[in-house]
Design an enzyme around this catalytic site. Structure first.
Site, PDB file in Angstrom:
ATOM      1  N   HIS A  47      43.332  38.172  38.851  1.00 21.13           N
ATOM      2  CA  HIS A  47      44.418  38.374  37.908  1.00 21.13           C
ATOM      3  C   HIS A  47      45.149  37.082  37.532  1.00 21.13           C
ATOM      4  O   HIS A  47      46.144  37.132  36.814  1.00 21.13           O
ATOM      5  CB  HIS A  47      45.412  39.383  38.487  1.00 21.13           C
ATOM      6  CG  HIS A  47      44.755  40.641  38.957  1.00 21.13           C
ATOM      7  ND1 HIS A  47      44.146  41.514  38.080  1.00 21.13           N
ATOM      8  CD2 HIS A  47      44.562  41.150  40.195  1.00 21.13           C
ATOM      9  CE1 HIS A  47      43.629  42.526  38.776  1.00 21.13           C
ATOM     10  NE2 HIS A  47      43.864  42.323  40.054  1.00 21.13           N
TER      11      HIS A  47
ATOM     12  N   ASP B  84      50.065  41.452  45.341  1.00 24.69           N
ATOM     13  CA  ASP B  84      48.634  41.491  45.030  1.00 24.69           C
ATOM     14  C   ASP B  84      48.184  40.100  44.600  1.00 24.69           C
ATOM     15  O   ASP B  84      48.307  39.721  43.442  1.00 24.69           O
ATOM     16  CB  ASP B  84      48.354  42.507  43.923  1.00 24.69           C
ATOM     17  CG  ASP B  84      46.850  42.734  43.728  1.00 24.69           C
ATOM     18  OD1 ASP B  84      46.064  41.869  44.135  1.00 24.69           O
ATOM     19  OD2 ASP B  84      46.481  43.787  43.189  1.00 24.69           O
TER      20      ASP B  84
END
Length: 291
Positions: A199, A194
């Site tokens: 993030h 991911d």
């Protein structure tokens, strides 16, 4: 219009091949905190943790299905669907369900079929339900549904869809555990595929409305399932039949998860919150069904 509902729903599912190794499983487990000994009272070589980190005795946590051989999570894949053209900064992971048909092997190859199972119009937002079905030579392995929330893309006149909200669990939890999240947890977890900059990149996180990068919802999802398996299922990953959640709020690296568990017939009801922010909800409407 950024989302062409008719085109998106008419698109044929895509089929391909995926593969994963014991290294992929180990990296995923480390990304959700395996080997960290949450109680801090035993060494990192505790057998309860080695079943997640040592290849000679490796058990696969069912939430590994969300990253197995994919190279990218459902959130990213959803942006490449026919009829879907939206900005990544508008996208949030709304919920996740994994149904396990057979225990996931520690390494393997499989056929994967991906498509749009549903598209809902929530007025100010759209929800894409992305379905992934995986099978190997012996038959179905798992079915994975990702609910993707796209801000500002509703209002196209579609079905609002079912409500996923459940009544609050009754009574006091049967167990409560806390799991600290490392400051670098998101940087480690993203190595499982991911690469969403939300993030890791503070500038991108700011564009999405956050003061700093947030933890992947699927990282919290994995940490929570591991806690349930270790606490109430005797560490037996093969007992998990399905696992569903709604992402109710964000989690930041460096915070602590408080995981409340209620035993129910055939399953465990779970609620997850952030300790340092007055138990702000993180996962809600969460159920682990098991044998």
């Amino acid at each position: 219009m950024p989302i062409d509902a008719a085109k998106a729903l008419a698109a044929e599912p895509r089929t391909g091949e995926i593969a994963w190794s014991t290294k992929d499983v180990q990296l995923y487990h480390l990304g959700i905190g395996a080997g960290a000994n949450p109680d801090r009272s035993s060494p990192a070589t505790d057998p309860d943790e080695l079943r997640y980190t040592l290849e000679s005795r490796l058990h696969v946590l069912p939430s590994f299905a969300t990253v197995a051989g994919s190279g990218s999570p459902g959130v990213i894949r959803g942006l490449s669907l026919p009829g879907v053209e939206v900005e990544l900064a508008k996208v949030l992971h709304g919920g996740q369900t994994v149904e396990i048909h057979r225990p996931i092997p520690a390494e393997g190859t499989a056929t994967v079929t991906r498509g749009l199972a549903a598209l809902y119009d929530k007025g100010k937002a759209a929800i894409l339900v992305l379905r992934t079905e995986v099978a190997d030579a012996d038959g179905p392995l798992w079915t994975d549904d990702s609910q993707i929330f796209v801000r500002g893309e509703g209002g196209f006149g579609g079905d609002r869809g079912p409500s996923s909200r459940l009544d609050a669990p009754a009574g006091e939890p049967d167990r409560i555990v806390e799991r600290p999240v490392r400051e670098d947890q998101a940087l480690l977890y993203r190595l499982s595929g991911d690469w969403n900059p939300l993030h890791a990149d503070p500038e991108f996180a700011g564009l999405a409305g956050f003061d700093k990068p947030i933890l992947h919802g699927l990282c919290t999802y994995g940490i929570t399932l591991k806690a349930v398996v270790d606490t109430l299922l005797g560490g037996d990953v093969t007992r998990v039949r399905s696992y569903t959640t709604r992402f109710a709020g964000v989690m930041f690296p460096g915070e602590t998860l408080r995981i409340r568990m209620w035993r129910q017939e055939g399953g465990v009801r779970v609620a997850v919150s952030a300790v340092e922010r007055d138990d702000a909800p993180v996962l809600a409407d969460t159920i682990v069904r098991h044998s």
